[in-house]
Enzyme design. Structure first.
Site, PDB file in Angstrom:
ATOM      1  N   GLY A 277       0.750  -1.143   0.019  1.00  0.00           N
ATOM      2  CA  GLY A 277       0.173  -0.007  -0.006  1.00  0.00           C
ATOM      3  C   GLY A 277       0.952   1.237  -0.071  1.00  0.00           C
ATOM      4  O   GLY A 277       0.554   2.154  -0.535  1.00  0.00           O
ATOM      5  N   GLU A 314       2.653   5.422   7.673  1.00  0.00           N
ATOM      6  CA  GLU A 314       4.112   5.681   7.321  1.00  0.00           C
ATOM      7  C   GLU A 314       4.818   6.744   7.944  1.00  0.00           C
ATOM      8  O   GLU A 314       6.143   6.647   8.109  1.00  0.00           O
ATOM      9  CB  GLU A 314       4.167   5.895   5.754  1.00  0.00           C
ATOM     10  CG  GLU A 314       3.249   4.989   4.858  1.00  0.00           C
ATOM     11  CD  GLU A 314       3.661   3.543   5.118  1.00  0.00           C
ATOM     12  OE1 GLU A 314       4.679   3.259   5.447  1.00  0.00           O
ATOM     13  OE2 GLU A 314       2.796   2.428   4.962  1.00  0.00           O
ATOM     14  N   HIS A 317       6.491   5.332  10.991  1.00  0.00           N
ATOM     15  CA  HIS A 317       7.700   4.646  10.806  1.00  0.00           C
ATOM     16  C   HIS A 317       9.004   5.769  10.931  1.00  0.00           C
ATOM     17  O   HIS A 317      10.052   4.898  10.770  1.00  0.00           O
ATOM     18  CB  HIS A 317       7.602   4.126   9.333  1.00  0.00           C
ATOM     19  CG  HIS A 317       6.937   2.671   9.539  1.00  0.00           C
ATOM     20  ND1 HIS A 317       7.103   1.717  10.431  1.00  0.00           N
ATOM     21  CD2 HIS A 317       6.057   1.905   8.591  1.00  0.00           C
ATOM     22  CE1 HIS A 317       6.044   0.781  10.158  1.00  0.00           C
ATOM     23  NE2 HIS A 317       5.675   0.947   9.141  1.00  0.00           N
TER      24      HIS A 317
HETATM   25  N1  BES Z   1       6.638  -1.372   5.533  1.00  0.00           N
HETATM   26  C1  BES Z   1       5.297  -1.418   5.030  1.00  0.00           C
HETATM   27  C2  BES Z   1       5.387  -1.768   3.324  1.00  0.00           C
HETATM   28  C3  BES Z   1       5.883  -3.033   3.281  1.00  0.00           C
HETATM   29  C4  BES Z   1       4.787  -4.033   3.107  1.00  0.00           C
HETATM   30  C5  BES Z   1       7.102  -3.507   2.625  1.00  0.00           C
HETATM   31  C6  BES Z   1       5.152  -5.455   2.669  1.00  0.00           C
HETATM   32  C7  BES Z   1       7.433  -4.791   2.431  1.00  0.00           C
HETATM   33  C8  BES Z   1       6.319  -5.608   2.239  1.00  0.00           C
HETATM   34  C9  BES Z   1       4.363  -0.204   5.038  1.00  0.00           C
HETATM   35  O1  BES Z   1       4.615   0.590   6.196  1.00  0.00           O
HETATM   36  C10 BES Z   1       3.016  -0.693   5.527  1.00  0.00           C
HETATM   37  O2  BES Z   1       2.876  -1.210   6.462  1.00  0.00           O
HETATM   38  N2  BES Z   1       2.123  -0.401   4.566  1.00  0.00           N
HETATM   39  C11 BES Z   1       0.607  -0.901   4.559  1.00  0.00           C
HETATM   40  C12 BES Z   1      -0.188   0.223   4.614  1.00  0.00           C
HETATM   41  C13 BES Z   1      -0.627   0.358   6.133  1.00  0.00           C
HETATM   42  C14 BES Z   1      -1.491   1.388   6.447  1.00  0.00           C
HETATM   43  C15 BES Z   1      -1.006  -0.933   6.774  1.00  0.00           C
HETATM   44  C16 BES Z   1       0.630  -1.536   3.305  1.00  0.00           C
HETATM   45  O3  BES Z   1       1.495  -1.523   2.345  1.00  0.00           O
HETATM   46  O4  BES Z   1      -0.626  -2.189   3.096  1.00  0.00           O
HETATM   47 ZN    ZN Z   2       4.112  -0.119   7.944  1.00  0.00          ZN
END
Ligand code: BES
Ligand code: ZN
EC number: 3.4.11.-
Length: 877
Positions: A277, A314, A317
């Protein structure tokens, strides 16, 4: 390569972590992407601290070719030449051997390399877009969890933090972004070299680069940090909402963590092809378009909320993850669980009317759902190979993680919790931490046994169901591990138990530390005038399920009807009852009867969950007792109509965000149930929309419901609705609209249409990031989808292999089945197609099929189900 040498390299193979005899301190990285040929080349110079005697340097590299002649180690004017570089693709490492032992201390390792800008949305990849009707490529990085190694050779582990100085050589007309602000640009004809400031110390997975054509909107925080939202040329105004959320959120986090945002700028950018996402790269956060852009005219309330939550996540983080980083992927949940929890804190502060803490219960429910499987995993999970990391970005790390944090916060109190978090961030800033480090700080701050309490939640999988019986004036508690299969595991937890008796003013709380315990509640029970209701797990802040004895259950039900309970408590009673039914520990009859108590409910989160439960009940009954289906649908229509009529079709002036979301969900549910009046109205509005895309008859919040209504009567011989929707899909350039349409098309009950639609998902008209939105097909088309999956498995692997999106294909298509034979068929099919990155999901999906099958059997043996369904279907309210 000499055999002897080969042998010495092999000592470094098959290891989960890199050897520790050299530590990277600083990277000077120059990259030159070729957006036409889809290739790149680069030079990296790494300051390495050699800490023990070695002739080898072992670092990560994958899908790169390294020019062996370019590899040198420069130690204080003494140049040590390499005698060879061995790339092991399986282990994703490069082993560099030198002529002699490297001197202890800091030296400079240089190498030149090149690679491909791939189309798999990881490493250094290309994404496509159109500009003035011309197709173009942009270059984008996605390094988490372990793909920086696909862009440049590096020590690609979160604990190998270093500083980075990046330079990019790109066509001069393009925007080129990286983590840090630009310090200099040198234009040389068609090309320019862009130099960026040196970064603070950070992990490789957070390094980022984006090169393409973009517009932006910008603002400053009161501290003078420049915040920009970049998006496709011409769409800048769609970035304003996220920009506003970001600026405010940076302020909130600065206050909460007591540390300001650590970089001089923050860029956020929408990428047309993006697997996750969003990604929290330090200072350059990348997003799917749906998670960043908000269009006043065509985005729905749910889209707006998604943007706010993702941005808040984000940005969390930037502290939790970027400034303080997990020591190893075992502690990934520290990143993701925390960011998820904190994003609700921020969203609640910015948009109190959204009641996001009530909506947070959906997170807990999803965590409980996955963790109710025997094939779940502990929050702290062993990782032995990079290929295993992708699969743990799941509901355990995110949702259970966030839920146990909420449980702890509620146990320790918000002020104490905030103080401890702030000192944790300060203590581990620019460094790495493990789960136990966080517990120690919380323990110091609170004086409570946090470590012992929380170990029971993060080191073992699963969670308890607490049975509660009232005997005279004694409440008897018993915990056992809850499993959706209906069996009991042998886990045991330290559970923060809270309860209220007849009113929110009479509370008690204690830690349930053993299997059984009792509590004398005489003081609460009063005299002879009937006993008050008792609700355990007040406001659902702890992570467990409750099973009440029949009397306590009946009293709670009455309390719901008398509107004595909080929204969260009502939600919890329903959700626990549903889970216990699925686990065959409570009858479906009793669940259906409980559902009627929610008919006049107004709350979005409760009703949304009720709708989800209804859909699952409908699916299981269609397998267990198809003859009851029509009556069951009548009952459910009846159940939802009350609220649907209250809200009506047209948005009311000044109505709440939650009502706007609820209306859409109710009308979607009524459409799926085949409610004729809803279907007719939906089709009518769709025709108005086809004539005028801006008609007030079809605001964004209603679109999904109307699209679903249209799809209910579509078939091969009556396909105009489908074709019209495809046309709307092709026309729109709003990603949220596209995914909304894909999800709606999947609801068509006609298997032939679904077959055609699934093939469309794989056409060039659907980005591979979006195909996953079309996989939750109607119940009628389950078999079609399963056949399609088998037929296309090779292509699915080619497109999605070794990324987490591939797991969606399995879970969405396999999990809805409900027979032991099907489970066996699926197992058999994948036996010869096993891959480490689908192993966990496949086991979980098959377990779900078993759970469904057991549920079917149990429903079939329920004596008075038919009678109850009939009675409910024709009940007059
Ligand atoms: N660090 C993640 C992105 C990610 C996800 C990288 C899977 C590698 C593998 C990011 O911070 C994240 O968690 N994004 C979520 C959105 C969030 C609002 C739950 C996502 O990608 O769904
Ligand atoms: Zn995340």
């Amino acid at each position: 390569m000499a055999d002897q040498q080969k042998q010495s390299y092999s000592q470094f193979r098959g290891q989960p972590r890199l050897p520790k005899f050299a530590i990277p301190r600083h990277y000077d990285l120059k990259l030159k992407p070729d957006l036409v040929a889809c290739k790149f080349c680069g030079v990296v110079k790494i300051s390495v601290d050699v800490v023990s005697d070695t002739k080898f340097l072992v670092l990560n590299a994958a899908e790169l070719s390294i020019n062996p002649k370019s590899v040198v180690f420069d130690a204080n004017d003494k140049v040590v030449e390499s005698v060879g570089v061995e790339l092991c693709e399986e282990d994703e490492i490069a082993v560099v051997e030198f002529k002699e032992s490297l001197p202890i201390g800091v030296g400079l390792l240089s190498m030149e390399f090149d690679g491909t800008l791939n189309d798999r949305m990881k490493g250094f990849y290309r994404s496509t877009y159109e500009h003035n009707a011309v197709k173009k490529n942009m270059a984008v990085t996605q390094f988490e969890p372990a793909d920086a190694r696909r862009c440049f050779p590096c020590w690609d582990e979160p604990a190998r933090k270093a500083t980075f100085k990046i330079a990019l050589e790109v066509p001069s007309e393009l925007v080129a972004l990286s983590n840090m602000p630009i310090i200099e640009e040198k234009v040389d004809g068609d090309l320019k070299t862009v130099y960026y400031q040196e970064s603070p110390i950070m992990s490789t997975y957070l390094v980022a680069v984006v090169v393409g054509l973009f517009d932006y909107v910008e603002d400053h925080t009161p501290d003078g940090i420049l915040v920009r939202v970049y998006c496709q040329v011409g769409k800048a105004s769609q970035g304003k909402f996220a920009l506003d959320v970001a600026v405010k959120t940076l302020g909130l986090y600065k206050e909460y963590f007591e540390v300001p945002y650590s970089l001089p700028k923050l860029d956020m950018i929408a990428i047309p092809d993006f697997a996750a996402g969003a990604m929290e790269n330090y200072g350059l956060v990348t997003y799917r378009e749906t998670a960043l852009l908000y269009d006043d005219k065509h985005s729905a309330a749910a889209n707006k909320q998604r943007v706010a939550i993702v941005v808040a996540h984000e940005l969390a983080h930037q502290w939790f993850g970027n400034l303080v980083t997990m020591e190893w992927w075992t502690h990934l949940w520290l990143n993701e669980g925390f960011a998820t929890w904190v994003s609700y804190l921020a969203a609640d502060s910015l948009f109190p009317e959204w009641q996001v803490w009530t909506q947070f219960l959906e997170q807990s429910t999803e965590g409980l759902r996955l963790d109710g499987l025997a094939e779940s995993h502990p929050i702290e999970v062993d990782i032995n190979h990079a290929g295993e990391i992708d699969e743990i970005f799941d509901a355990i790390s995110y949702r259970k993680g966030a839920s146990v944090i909420r449980m702890l916060q509620s146990y320790l109190g918000p002020e104490c919790f905030q103080r401890a978090l702030a000192s944790y961030i300060k203590r581990y800033a620019c460094s790495n931490a493990k789960t136990e480090d966080l517990w120690s700080v919380l323990q110091e701050e609170s004086g409570e046994p946090v470590n012992k309490l929380m170990n029971s939640w993060t080191k073992q999988k699963g969670y308890p169901v607490v049975s509660v019986n009232l005997r005279d004036h004694i409440l008897v508690f018993e915990q056992s591990q809850f499993l959706l299969s209906g069996s009991h595991g042998d886990g045991q937890w330290i559970i923060p138990i809270t309860l209220i008796c007849g009113s929110y003013d009479t509370r008690k709380s204690f830690l349930l530390q053993t299997k059984n315990d009792t509590l004398d509640v005489k003081e609460f029970l009063g005299g002879s005038s009937g006993r008050p209701w008792i609700k355990i797990n007040v406001d659902q802040t702890s992570f467990f399920r409750v099973k009440y004895d029949d009397n306590l259950s009946a009293m709670l039900r009455a309390a719901i009807e008398r509107k004595c309970l909080s929204t969260s408590d009502k939600y919890g009673i329903l959700d626990d009852h549903f889970a216990l039914s699925m686990a065959c520990q409570q009858s479906l009859t009793s669940l259906l009867s409980l559902m009627t108590a929610y008919r006049e409910e107004h709350d979005y989160t409760i009703l949304s969950n009720l709708i989800g439960i209804a859909a699952k009940v409908l699916r299981i009954v269609s397998d267990a007792a198809p003859e009851l289906l029509n009556d069951l649908k009548l009952f459910l229509i009846n159940l939802f109509q009350y609220s649907a009529e209250r809200l009506g079709w047209d948005p009311k002036q000044g109505e709440s965000h939650l009502d706007a979301m609820l209306r859409g969900e109710l009308l979607t549910a009524l459409s799926v149930l085949g409610h004729e009046i809803t279907l007719d109205e939906g089709k009518k509005r769709f025709h108005l929309f086809l004539k005028d895309r801006n008609t007030p008859a079809l605001p964004p919040d209603l679109r999904r419901a109307v699209y679903v209504a249209v799809m209910q009567n579509v078939s091969k011989s009556n396909r105009s609705g489908y074709d019209s929707l495809l046309q709307v899909y092709r026309e729109t350039d709003l990603s949220q609209e596209k995914t909304r349409i894909l999800g709606s098309l999947a609801s068509c009950p006609d298997p032939e249409i679904i077959r055609e639609f699934l093939n469309f998902l794989f056409s060039s008209e659907v980005r591979s990031q979006d195909a996953v939105f079309g996989l939750s097909v109607s119940n009628e088309a389950r078999e079609t989808a399963w056949n399609w999956l088998q037929h296309n498995w090779d292509q699915i692997c080619k497109t999605y292999g070794a990324g987490f999106l591939i797991t969606r294909f399995i879970s969405a298509i396999v999990s809805p089945f409900s027979s032991y034979e099907k489970a066996e068929e699926v197992e058999h099919y994948f036996a010869s197609r096993m891959k480490p990155y689908i192993a966990r999901t496949l086991k979980q999906s098959i377990e779900r099929v078993h759970i469904n099958a057991a549920w079917v059997r149990s429903i079939q043996s329920e004596k008075n189900l038919a009678e109850t369904v009939r009675e409910l279907a024709y009940r007059k309210y």
